[in-house]
Design a protein around this motif. Structure first.
Motif, PDB file in Angstrom:
ATOM      1  N   ALA A 109       0.845  -1.200   0.000  1.00 13.79           N
ATOM      2  CA  ALA A 109       0.000   0.000   0.000  1.00 13.79           C
ATOM      3  C   ALA A 109       0.881   1.252   0.000  1.00 13.79           C
ATOM      4  O   ALA A 109       0.604   2.219  -0.716  1.00 13.79           O
ATOM      5  N   THR A 110       1.964   1.215   0.767  1.00 15.40           N
ATOM      6  CA  THR A 110       2.858   2.371   0.831  1.00 15.40           C
ATOM      7  C   THR A 110       3.583   2.581  -0.497  1.00 15.40           C
ATOM      8  O   THR A 110       3.691   3.711  -0.992  1.00 15.40           O
ATOM      9  N   ILE A 141      -3.736  -9.086  -3.648  1.00 15.81           N
ATOM     10  CA  ILE A 141      -3.332  -7.945  -2.815  1.00 15.81           C
ATOM     11  C   ILE A 141      -3.730  -6.600  -3.435  1.00 15.81           C
ATOM     12  O   ILE A 141      -3.743  -5.582  -2.735  1.00 15.81           O
ATOM     13  N   THR A 142      -4.099  -6.611  -4.694  1.00 15.93           N
ATOM     14  CA  THR A 142      -4.337  -5.325  -5.372  1.00 15.93           C
ATOM     15  C   THR A 142      -5.450  -4.508  -4.703  1.00 15.93           C
ATOM     16  O   THR A 142      -5.238  -3.345  -4.334  1.00 15.93           O
ATOM     17  N   THR A 198      -7.229  -0.021  -1.350  1.00 12.68           N
ATOM     18  CA  THR A 198      -8.114   0.461  -0.281  1.00 12.68           C
ATOM     19  C   THR A 198      -7.306   1.088   0.849  1.00 12.68           C
ATOM     20  O   THR A 198      -7.631   2.169   1.338  1.00 12.68           O
ATOM     21  N   LEU A 199      -6.272   0.393   1.233  1.00 10.44           N
ATOM     22  CA  LEU A 199      -5.474   0.874   2.362  1.00 10.44           C
ATOM     23  C   LEU A 199      -4.638   2.089   1.976  1.00 10.44           C
ATOM     24  O   LEU A 199      -4.415   2.992   2.786  1.00 10.44           O
ATOM     25  N   LEU A 244      -0.025   1.836   9.476  1.00 11.02           N
ATOM     26  CA  LEU A 244      -0.652   0.851   8.582  1.00 11.02           C
ATOM     27  C   LEU A 244      -0.480  -0.558   9.139  1.00 11.02           C
ATOM     28  O   LEU A 244      -1.356  -1.403   9.008  1.00 11.02           O
ATOM     29  N   ILE A 245       0.650  -0.808   9.786  1.00 10.02           N
ATOM     30  CA  ILE A 245       0.884  -2.144  10.345  1.00 10.02           C
ATOM     31  C   ILE A 245      -0.121  -2.429  11.453  1.00 10.02           C
ATOM     32  O   ILE A 245      -0.675  -3.519  11.557  1.00 10.02           O
ATOM     33  N   GLY A 246      -0.393  -1.417  12.258  1.00 12.79           N
ATOM     34  CA  GLY A 246      -1.323  -1.643  13.359  1.00 12.79           C
ATOM     35  C   GLY A 246      -2.743  -1.254  13.040  1.00 12.79           C
ATOM     36  O   GLY A 246      -3.667  -1.639  13.754  1.00 12.79           O
TER      37      GLY A 246
END
Lengths: 536, 328
Positions: free
Chosen positions: B107-108, B195-196, B201-202, B264-266
C-alpha cells in the motif's frame, strides 16, 4: 556526488515506474495463474470450482474458525463445525434431530445409572488403526475426568451426571456410569463426546493435538493453517460409504458482506449467518440460494423474579401481552424466526403443543400493569449487540411496544456481550440485570437442558424461582419412563408459560447461503456436515 | 555521533518505550470490563469450572506476580499462550505478521509511486487542469472512508466484473518468489490479484495525503531563492525540480511515510476485515473481543516495536536525503 546521482529521479524514470505499476495491476486483474498450489486451492483467483481432474471440492465459510483442533477442548459451534468433518461420537443425530447410531451401533440401559454402548466393528481411525472400546471409554473419561488425557475439558458439563466409562469384559462394549438416574444421557451422547484414539492422544503434546486430527469421520486432515483455513480430503476407508465431496475447505470471514461476496462470486459454497438484508442479493444472483432452517436457539427477555416490578406475575404477563411478536418476526426478522410460547422449542422432548403464543393485546397489558400495582414503572432492557440475529433491533421493537402502554416507561441499554455475560454467569441472581435479552442454544433437543440451567431455582443462569416448576423438573429428572417424563416436562413448560418469567420471543433461524452447484440441506442443530453435500 | 551509535541509542530508547507499552497494556486488562473467563467458559459453566480455568491461566495470582511472571516470560521470548486456543501467542502473531507487513508495504509503495509524481505535476502545473485533477483526487482520497472504498471496489471489480478475487490472501510474497525461482511467474500474478484491492483500499488515503504534502512542499521550495539561483545559472528545469526542489520536499514526506507505515501495520483493521485478510489487525480485534490478553499484549508489543523500528529507519534516512541533518 555518487549519492546525488543515485537519488536523482528523472521525469522519464517516474513515468516508467508509474507505467510499470499500472501495467502490473492491469495484468494482475486479468491474467489467470495456473499451476499454483495456494492455501485455498484457488490459485486461479476465484472459484472453488471442481479442482483438479474432476475433483469435487467444497468450501465452507464461517464467521470465525476453530480455536484449536482438540475436539474435547472447546465449546464453540464454529470449532464444532470444523471438527465434525473428522471426528464422530458414539451416537449421532439425523437432520431433524432424531438420535441415530454412530460409532456405537446399539445401546441399552443396564440399570438406572448405567448405559451400555456396543461399539461398532470395522471402524478405522485416519491413522489406519481400528477403533476399540478402550478408545471410546478413554474419550468419555477424558471429558468427565480431569486426570485423563492431560486435559480438564470444558465439555464436562455437557456430559452432566456422567462419572466414568469402563470397558465391559469380554464384550465389544462400554458402560457409561452416571451418579444417578440420567434420563438425558442418550440425548447428550448424541450431541457430545467425540471419540479419539487413546494411544494417539497419549503420544502427543497439547499443541500437536490442537493442530493435528485423527478421527474416524469421513474426512481426514490435509492441511491446517491456524486462523486461515482447514483443508480435509475424503477418507476412503470410512466405515460408511465414502463422501461425495473429495476435498472440503473451511475458512472464515468475520464480515457478513464479505462472506456473501465470496458466495456470489463463486469463491465459496456455503456461508453462515446471512443477514436478512443480503437475502435478496443472493437469490437474485442466480448462482446461489438462501437456505434457512429453525435452529435450536431461543431468544428471550428474562425478568428477574426477585425485584419490582418483575416480581409481579401480572406485570410479567403484561409484558408478554404488550408486544406484537408476529410483527417483530415478520418485520424485524424478515420471517427468519418462529414466535415462541414457552421455554422449550417445538420438536424438543417436553415441548407442550397446547400452549398458545401470547396474543398482542395492549389493553390487557395495560389492565394487568394496573392490577400489578406497578403502573408508572420504568424498566431498562439490557441487550447485547450483534451477538444474535437482529438482537438490538428486537430489543428496540420490544421497548417500543412497551412504551406504547401509557403506564410503563422502557429504555434499551446496549451492552458489550462479554460484560453482560459476566454479570449473568457469576452464579448469583443479584448480579444480573433486572431485565435482559439473551439467547440460549440447546443441541440436545431435550427440554431439561433449557429448563434446568435457565429457570430452576438452582439453575446456573436462572432469573426465576417457582416451587411448582422446580418440583416438576426434579420429578422429570428422576423419571425413567420416557412418556411419564415427557408429560412432566410439558407441565413444567405450561407453568412457565402461565407464570411468564420471560417475554417469550423467537426461535432463531440459521440462515445460510449455498452455491447453486451443490445439493445440501441445512440442519436444525447448526451443524454443517460436508458428508451430506453432493454435486447438483 | 556515528550512524551506528545513533541507531543503538534509539534502540535502547525503544526498549523503554516497549516496556511502557507492555506495562500500560498489562494494567489495562484490570480496568477493562469483561472477565476473560466469561469468554472461555460456557455460559452455564459451574463456579468450580470457572475457578479451575482461572487457576490454569494463572489469573488467580496477585497482580504484581502476574506482571513479573509476564515480564520474565517476555525476556525469554515467550509471549504466553492464547486463552482461547491454548496455542503460543507468538506463533499466532508471527504467522499473521507477514500478511500485514506485506499489505502495508505494498500500500505504501503504491501510494508513493502515485502520490509523488502527482504532487510534483500538481505543483509544477499550478492552476492548470492537471493540478485541478490532482487536487480533486487528493481531496476525494482523503474524504473517502476506506471501508466504503473497499466494499465498492469489491462490488464493482470483483462481483460485477470478476477481475479480482473478493477477499482472502491466496499466498504470500515469499511463496510467490519461490514459484518464480522455480521458473513459474504465475505465483506472482496470483499474489498480485489478491493484494491489489486491499492495497488500493489501504493506500488511497495515504496517496492523497502524500500528494497534498508533495504539492505544498514543492510549491514552497520552487518559490525559494536558491531555486531562482539555480535557474539563473542555467540548470535544466528537470534538474531544478527533481534534484533540488523535490529532494528538499521529501524530508517531511519521509517523516509522514514512516509514521504512516507504522500506523498501517497496526491500523489496517477495517481493510483486513473487509477483505478477510489474515493479518494482525483482525487478530487484535478478535483478541480484544474475546479478552484474549496474551494475544492482545503480544500484538501491541509487535506493533509498538514496528513503530520504533520504522521511526529509527526514518531518522537514519533523513541524513541520506539531507546531509545537513546530524545525529545527536
Amino acid at each position: 556526488m555518487a549519492d546525488d546521482r543515485q537519488s536523482r529521479i528523472s521525469r522519464r524514470r517516474y513515468l516508467s515506474l508509474v507505467g510499470s505499476a499500472a501495467a502490473a495491476a492491469s495484468v494482475a486483474g486479468c491474467a489467470g495463474g495456473d499451476e499454483i498450489q495456494t492455501p485455498s486451492g484457488d490459485g486461479n483467483g476465484g472459484g472453488n470450482g471442481s479442482g483438479n481432474g474432476g475433483e469435487f471440492a467444497v468450501t465452507i465459510t464461517q464467521g470465525q474458525l476453530d480455536s484449536g483442533l482438540d475436539p474435547h477442548d472447546h465449546r464453540e459451534t464454529t470449532t464444532d463445525i470444523v471438527l465434525m468433518q473428522a471426528y464422530e461420537g458414539t451416537l449421532d443425530r439425523d437432520a431433524e434431530g432424531k438420535v441415530v447410531p454412530s460409532l456405537a451401533e446399539e445401546y441399552e440401559q443396564v440399570d438406572d445409572t448405567t448405559l451400555r454402548l456396543f461399539v461398532r466393528d470395522g471402524v478405522k481411525f485416519h491413522s489406519g488403526d481400528e477403533l476399540t472400546p478402550e478408545d471410546v471409554a478413554f474419550s468419555i473419561n477424558r471429558i468427565v475426568n480431569n486426570d485423563v488425557g492431560g486435559l480438564a475439558s470444558p465439555q464436562k458439563d455437557q456430559l452432566a451426571g456422567v462419572t466414568e466409562a469402563t470397558v465391559v469384559d469380554g464384550e465389544r462394549a462400554v458402560d457409561v456410569v452416571s451418579d444417578g438416574v440420567n434420563p438425558v444421557l442418550v440425548s447428550l451422547l448424541a450431541s457430545y463426546g467425540d471419540v479419539m484414539q487413546k494411544s494417539w492422544v497419549e503420544g502427543r503434546q497439547k499443541n500437536q493435538i490442537n493442530s493435528e486430527v485423527n478421527g474416524t469421520g469421513p474426512f481426514k486432515l490435509e492441511r491446517y493453517t491456524e486462523d486461515e483455513e482447514v483443508v480435509y480430503t475424503k477418507f476412503e476407508e470410512y466405515w460408511r460409504d465414502p463422501a461425495a465431496v473429495d476435498r472440503v475447505t473451511l475458512n472464515a470471514a468475520a464480515e457478513s458482506s464479505t462472506r456473501v461476496n465470496q458466495l456470489v462470486s463463486g469463491e465459496t459454497d456455503i456461508v453462515v449467518n446471512v443477514p436478512p438484508q443480503e437475502v435478496g442479493r443472493i437469490n437474485n444472483q442466480g448462482n446461489a440460494r438462501v437456505e434457512a432452517v429453525p435452529s435450536t436457539r431461543i431468544i428471550y427477555n428474562a425478568m428477574r423474579y426477585d425485584v419490582e416490578p418483575f416480581s409481579s406475575r401480572e406485570f410479567r404477563r403484561a409484558m408478554n401481552y404488550a408486544i406484537d411478536l408476529e410483527t417483530i418476526v415478520k418485520e424485524v426478522l424478515s420471517d427468519f424466526a418462529d414466535a415462541t410460547s414457552q421455554p422449550t422449542l417445538e420438536g424438543f422432548v417436553g415441548y407442550n403443543p397446547d400452549t398458545d403464543i401470547y396474543p398482542y393485546d395492549p389493553d390487557e397489558a395495560e389492565r394487568l400493569v394496573e392490577e400489578s400495582g406497578h403502573a408508572g414503572a420504568s424498566i431498562e432492557l439490557h441487550t447485547p449487540v450483534g451477538r444474535y440475529l437482529k438482537d438490538l433491533e428486537i430489543a428496540q421493537a420490544v421497548v417500543g411496544y412497551i412504551n406504547e402502554l401509557p403506564n410503563v416507561d422502557a429504555t434499551v441499554n446496549q451492552r458489550d456481550f462479554g460484560t453482560l455475560a459476566g454479570e449473568l454467569t457469576t452464579g448469583s441472581i443479584e448480579d444480573k440485570p433486572h431485565f435482559y435479552l439473551i439467547g440460549w442454544g440447546n443441541e440436545t433437543f431435550d427440554a431439561s437442558q433449557t429448563l434446568i440451567p435457565l429457570l430452576t431455582s438452582e439453575g446456573v443462569l436462572t432469573s426465576w424461582s417457582n416451587e411448582e416448576f422446580d418440583d416438576l423438573v426434579a420429578q422429570s429428572n428422576a423419571e425413567t419412563d420416557e412418556n411419564a417424563r415427557e408429560q412432566l416436562l410439558r407441565q413444567a413448560n405450561q407453568v412457565a408459560h402461565d407464570e411468564a418469567p420471560w417475554i417469550f420471543l423467537n426461535r432463531q433461524y440459521s440462515v445460510y447461503g449455498a452455491s447453486g452447484r451443490i445439493e445440501w440441506t441445512p440442519r436444525r442443530d447448526e451443524s454443517i456436515k460436508a458428508y451430506s453435500i453432493s454435486p447438483k | 555521533m556515528s550512524l551506528g551509535r545513533f541507531i543503538l541509542k534509539r534502540a535502547l530508547q525503544g526498549v523503554f518505550v516497549i516496556w511502557g507499552v507492555v506495562t500500560v497494556v498489562f494494567l489495562l486488562r484490570f480496568v477493562t470490563p469483561g472477565d476473560p473467563i466469561t469468554f472461555i467458559a460456557p455460559l452455564d459453566a459451574s463456579p468450580a469450572l470457572r475457578q479451575r480455568i482461572a487457576a490454569e491461566l494463572g489469573l488467580n495470582k496477585p497482580l504484581y506476580v502476574q506482571y513479573f511472571d509476564y515480564l520474565a516470560e517476555l525476556v525469554r521470548g515467550d509471549m504466553g499462550y492464547s486463552y482461547i486456543s491454548g496455542t503460543e501467542a507468538s506463533a499466532r502473531i508471527f504467522a499473521r505478521l507477514p500478511a500485514t507487513v506485506e499489505l502495508a508495504v505494498v500500500a505504501t509503495l503504491v501510494a508513493v509511486a502515485l502520490s509523488i509524481p502527482l504532487g510534483v505535476v500538481s505543483a509544477t502545473r499550478r492552476h492548470e487542469p492537471a493540478d485541478y485533477a490532482a487536487t480533486t483526487f487528493s481531496l476525494a482520497g482523503i474524504s473517502t472512508p476506506n471501508f466504503w472504498l473497499g466494499i465498492m471496489l469489491v462490488l464493482v471489480l470483483s462481483v460485477q466484473f470478476d477481475l479480482f478475487p473478493t477477499s482472502r490472501r491466496a499466498l504470500g510474497f515469499v511463496d510467490a518468489l519461490g514459484y518464480l525461482a522455480q521458473g513459474n511467474p504465475n505465483g506472482l500474478i496470483v499474489w498480485a490479484k489478491y493484494i491489489t484491492l486491499p492495497a488500493i483500499t489501504l493506500g488511497t488515503y495515504f496517496t492523497a495525503l502524500i500528494t497534498r504534502l508533495t504539492r505544498s512542499g514543492m510549491l514552497d521550495e520552487l518559490g525559494k531563492s536558491y531555486v531562482r539561483a539555480t535557474r539563473a545559472k542555467g540548470l535544466p528545469e528537470s534538474l531544478v525540480r527533481y534534484k533540488h526542489a523535490l529532494r528538499n520536499t521529501l524530508i517531511p514526506v519521509i517523516t509522514v511515510l514512516g509514521l504512516q507505515l507504522g500506523s498501517l501495520i497496526g491500523g489496517a483493521v477495517i481493510t483486513e476485515a473487509v477483505f478477510a485478510w489474515p493479518g494482525l489487525g483482525t487478530l487484535v480485534i478478535n483478541s480484544i473481543n474475546a479478552r484474549d490478553w496474551p494475544l492482545i499484549q503480544g500484538c501491541l508489543i509487535v506493533i509498538g516495536t514496528s513503530f520504533v523500528v520504522v521511526n529509527i529507519a526514518v531518522d537514519a534516512l533523513y541524513a541520506y536525503v539531507n546531509p545537513r541533518v546530524v545525529y545527536d
